[in-house]
Scaffold this active site. Structure first.
Site, PDB file in Angstrom:
ATOM      1  N   GLU A   8      51.690  55.477  41.177  1.00  0.00           N
ATOM      2  CA  GLU A   8      52.360  56.499  41.988  1.00  0.00           C
ATOM      3  C   GLU A   8      52.031  57.909  41.516  1.00  0.00           C
ATOM      4  O   GLU A   8      52.176  58.877  42.274  1.00  0.00           O
ATOM      5  CB  GLU A   8      53.877  56.287  41.983  1.00  0.00           C
ATOM      6  CG  GLU A   8      54.553  56.573  40.656  1.00  0.00           C
ATOM      7  CD  GLU A   8      56.070  56.432  40.727  1.00  0.00           C
ATOM      8  OE1 GLU A   8      56.668  56.920  41.711  1.00  0.00           O
ATOM      9  OE2 GLU A   8      56.648  55.836  39.799  1.00  0.00           O
ATOM     10  N   LYS A  64      32.881  37.660  30.866  1.00  0.00           N
ATOM     11  CA  LYS A  64      33.371  38.850  30.162  1.00  0.00           C
ATOM     12  C   LYS A  64      34.832  39.112  30.506  1.00  0.00           C
ATOM     13  O   LYS A  64      35.649  39.378  29.627  1.00  0.00           O
ATOM     14  CB  LYS A  64      32.530  40.056  30.554  1.00  0.00           C
ATOM     15  CG  LYS A  64      33.039  41.390  30.046  1.00  0.00           C
ATOM     16  CD  LYS A  64      32.417  42.536  30.817  1.00  0.00           C
ATOM     17  CE  LYS A  64      32.870  42.548  32.257  1.00  0.00           C
ATOM     18  NZ  LYS A  64      32.203  43.588  33.056  1.00  0.00           N
ATOM     19  N   GLU A 122      33.037  47.281  26.320  1.00  0.00           N
ATOM     20  CA  GLU A 122      33.864  46.128  26.672  1.00  0.00           C
ATOM     21  C   GLU A 122      33.908  45.102  25.542  1.00  0.00           C
ATOM     22  O   GLU A 122      34.985  44.577  25.207  1.00  0.00           O
ATOM     23  CB  GLU A 122      33.335  45.496  27.954  1.00  0.00           C
ATOM     24  CG  GLU A 122      33.588  46.364  29.174  1.00  0.00           C
ATOM     25  CD  GLU A 122      32.850  45.906  30.418  1.00  0.00           C
ATOM     26  OE1 GLU A 122      33.274  46.291  31.520  1.00  0.00           O
ATOM     27  OE2 GLU A 122      31.844  45.179  30.298  1.00  0.00           O
ATOM     28  N   CYS A 182      25.880  37.727  36.428  1.00  0.00           N
ATOM     29  CA  CYS A 182      27.300  37.985  36.635  1.00  0.00           C
ATOM     30  C   CYS A 182      28.155  36.751  36.363  1.00  0.00           C
ATOM     31  O   CYS A 182      29.138  36.814  35.645  1.00  0.00           O
ATOM     32  CB  CYS A 182      27.540  38.481  38.064  1.00  0.00           C
ATOM     33  SG  CYS A 182      29.275  38.827  38.414  1.00  0.00           S
ATOM     34  N   CYS A 227      29.805  39.537  34.298  1.00  0.00           N
ATOM     35  CA  CYS A 227      31.134  39.920  34.777  1.00  0.00           C
ATOM     36  C   CYS A 227      32.211  38.853  34.592  1.00  0.00           C
ATOM     37  O   CYS A 227      33.301  39.132  34.084  1.00  0.00           O
ATOM     38  CB  CYS A 227      31.082  40.264  36.264  1.00  0.00           C
ATOM     39  SG  CYS A 227      29.572  41.027  36.838  1.00  0.00           S
ATOM     40  N   TYR A 277      28.704  50.110  29.424  1.00  0.00           N
ATOM     41  CA  TYR A 277      29.756  49.167  29.796  1.00  0.00           C
ATOM     42  C   TYR A 277      29.873  48.025  28.782  1.00  0.00           C
ATOM     43  O   TYR A 277      30.958  47.725  28.269  1.00  0.00           O
ATOM     44  CB  TYR A 277      29.435  48.513  31.145  1.00  0.00           C
ATOM     45  CG  TYR A 277      29.538  49.351  32.380  1.00  0.00           C
ATOM     46  CD1 TYR A 277      30.567  49.146  33.291  1.00  0.00           C
ATOM     47  CD2 TYR A 277      28.582  50.306  32.694  1.00  0.00           C
ATOM     48  CE1 TYR A 277      30.651  49.867  34.469  1.00  0.00           C
ATOM     49  CE2 TYR A 277      28.654  51.037  33.871  1.00  0.00           C
ATOM     50  CZ  TYR A 277      29.691  50.815  34.756  1.00  0.00           C
ATOM     51  OH  TYR A 277      29.767  51.529  35.922  1.00  0.00           O
ATOM     52  N   HIS A 325      57.605  52.984  43.239  1.00  0.00           N
ATOM     53  CA  HIS A 325      58.268  53.321  41.969  1.00  0.00           C
ATOM     54  C   HIS A 325      58.969  52.096  41.387  1.00  0.00           C
ATOM     55  O   HIS A 325      59.579  51.326  42.122  1.00  0.00           O
ATOM     56  CB  HIS A 325      59.280  54.439  42.208  1.00  0.00           C
ATOM     57  CG  HIS A 325      59.927  54.926  40.968  1.00  0.00           C
ATOM     58  ND1 HIS A 325      59.276  55.717  40.041  1.00  0.00           N
ATOM     59  CD2 HIS A 325      61.174  54.703  40.473  1.00  0.00           C
ATOM     60  CE1 HIS A 325      60.091  55.991  39.047  1.00  0.00           C
ATOM     61  NE2 HIS A 325      61.250  55.381  39.282  1.00  0.00           N
TER      62      HIS A 325
END
Length: 450
Positions: free
Chosen positions: A441, A51, A181, A43, A48, A177, A436
């Site tokens: 939302e 990346k 990616e 990782c 992770c 993944y 908003h």
């Protein structure tokens, strides 16, 4: 009692191994960790973290393009690969140091070298044997490239983080993944990018609407997708490579990168010296409390082949810590684990896909969908679409699945994952006032199934 050198010997200093070692040491156990490569595991070093840094870097191209519509004169931006790569390396080195300090501060002894298990209570590192009350295997996984003519010419994601220079064209093979990616990363950095996958659609296991939406959005950005085919052979010529596909097509590129999965990192670990059992793919079989068939040896993380995500390995490490330090067996709840693909645009999900929901609940469902042009695109001149989906069990009104494609999807779904884990209903979503104007939302304003 036999006087062991250590109470717990951890093999592998990745996220799961380090967390378990630290927590156990802080609870008074004598802990030693062996690591043959780098602290932080996949990782931190080739997964992770670097990346995500590369994803940030590659997203600036679209930001510069959009900036003109908002009044910014950005000129002609130039990208320098070596600056990104070297700055990334320095950041990873900093994180390696942090991991080392965490172990030191917790009183964990670190041994650098490959550990081999000699028996139920013995581990050898660099020719020295250590007796151990318990052993934890947390060695993770490594990239896998299938064997075919010219396969040695392909690189993996590990290599992609350290390239001397970017190619003009790259062919990425895979549908998970990492493949998706890196397709976005290289495309955003100006490389002509081809994504090839043997199946009809990438990201198997994700919701079908998510997969189809992401395909459309990726193609809009210029990634050239080749589905339902595979590479037959790779040949080198000049400074490039030529890939012959099984459908007869030939693609030339500067690099071919394979992202076709990972396999458990168990080679030369000495499992044959124990009663440990593995699956056909090499993953270690454990019970609900991460104990192997050898009672004194445990395993967590990618090496057990459950949910191969960093936070899951950490959760497994925390559960195991409780088991080892209190004697009270602790398991991990693998339901409703949120996940994100840092594609461009981002994709994130939590809970059941529509297919999974129908298999469990039949027609007792209400499905809510929304797709709209992102507000940022109106002045930015783009045509990127946001897609959101809620899956609700009709009789209970519980939200049992939530999926999104769009900017910030990972950040948004992380928050919604808490609500779904807590059992929130669609009525709870409906009575929540939205912020908003945000894309998020939309998740509290969807009223009509469709």
């Amino acid at each position: 009692m036999f006087d062991f050198d250590v109470d717990l010997f951890v093999i592998g200093a990745g996220s799961g191994g380090v967390r378990t070692a630290r927590m156990c040491a802080q609870q008074g156990l004598r802990v030693m960790v062996a690591e043959s490569q780098y602290l932080g595991g996949t990782c931190v070093n080739v997964g992770c973290v670097p990346k995500k840094l590369f994803v940030y870097a590659s997203s600036f191209a679209s930001e510069f393009h959009a900036a003109k519509g908002f009044g910014w004169q950005v000129g002609n931006p130039q990208f320098d690969w070596s600056t990104l790569r070297d700055n990334k390396n320095r950041e990873i080195e900093r994180l390696n140091g942090i991991y080392g300090n965490l172990l030191d501060n917790a009183g964990v002894e670190l041994v650098k070298g490959w550990a081999k298990i000699l028996g139920a209570h013995e581990v050898e590192v660099n020719g020295k044997t250590y007796s151990c009350g318990k052993i934890l295997i947390a060695t993770g996984g490594v990239p896998f490239v299938p064997n075919f003519p010219g396969s040695e010419l392909a690189i993996t994601s590990n290599d992609a983080f350290y390239l001397d220079q970017l190619p003009e064209r790259i062919l990425i093979v895979g549908g998970g993944y990492i493949a998706v990616e890196f397709a976005g990363i290289f495309n955003g950095l100006g490389v002509e990018t081809h994504l090839l996958y043997r199946g009809p659609l990438f990201l198997r296991g994700f919701d079908e609407d998510i997969r189809n939406t992401l395909k459309e959005e990726i193609e809009k950005q210029g990634v050239k997708i080749h589905f339902s085919t595979d590479i037959e052979k790779i040949e080198a010529f000049d400074k490039n490579v030529s890939a012959t596909l099984k459908n007869g097509e030939i693609l030339e590129a500067g690099l071919v990168m394979y992202a076709t999965g990972r396999r458990p990192n168990v080679d030369s670990l000495g499992l044959e010296n124990t009663a440990i059992k593995t699956r056909d793919n090499g993953s270690i079989i454990v019970d609900d409390y991460f104990q192997t068939a050898e009672p004194s040896i445990y395993a967590i993380g990618d090496v057990i082949g459950r949910v191969e995500l960093t936070p899951v390995a950490i959760a497994e490490g925390m559960a195991l810590t409780k088991t080892l330090t209190t004697g009270v067996p602790a398991a991990v709840d693998y339901s409703n684990i949120p996940t994100a693909v840092f594609s461009q645009p981002n994709t994130a999900s939590v809970g059941l896909t529509e297919q999974q929901a129908r298999e469990l609940h039949g027609d007792d469902l209400r499905i809510y969908r929304s797709r709209f042009r992102a507000m940022k695109e109106t002045l930015g001149g783009g045509d990127g679409k946001v897609f959101m989906k809620l899956i609700v069990q009709a009789t209970t009104d519980r939200v049992i699945g939530c999926h999104m494609v769009g900017e910030g999807a990972g950040e948004i779904i992380q928050g919604i994952a808490i609500a779904i884990k807590a059992g929130a209903t669609k009525a709870d979503f409906d009575t929540t006032i939205g912020i908003h104007p945000t894309a998020a939302e939309e998740f509290v304003t969807m009223r009509e199934p469709g």
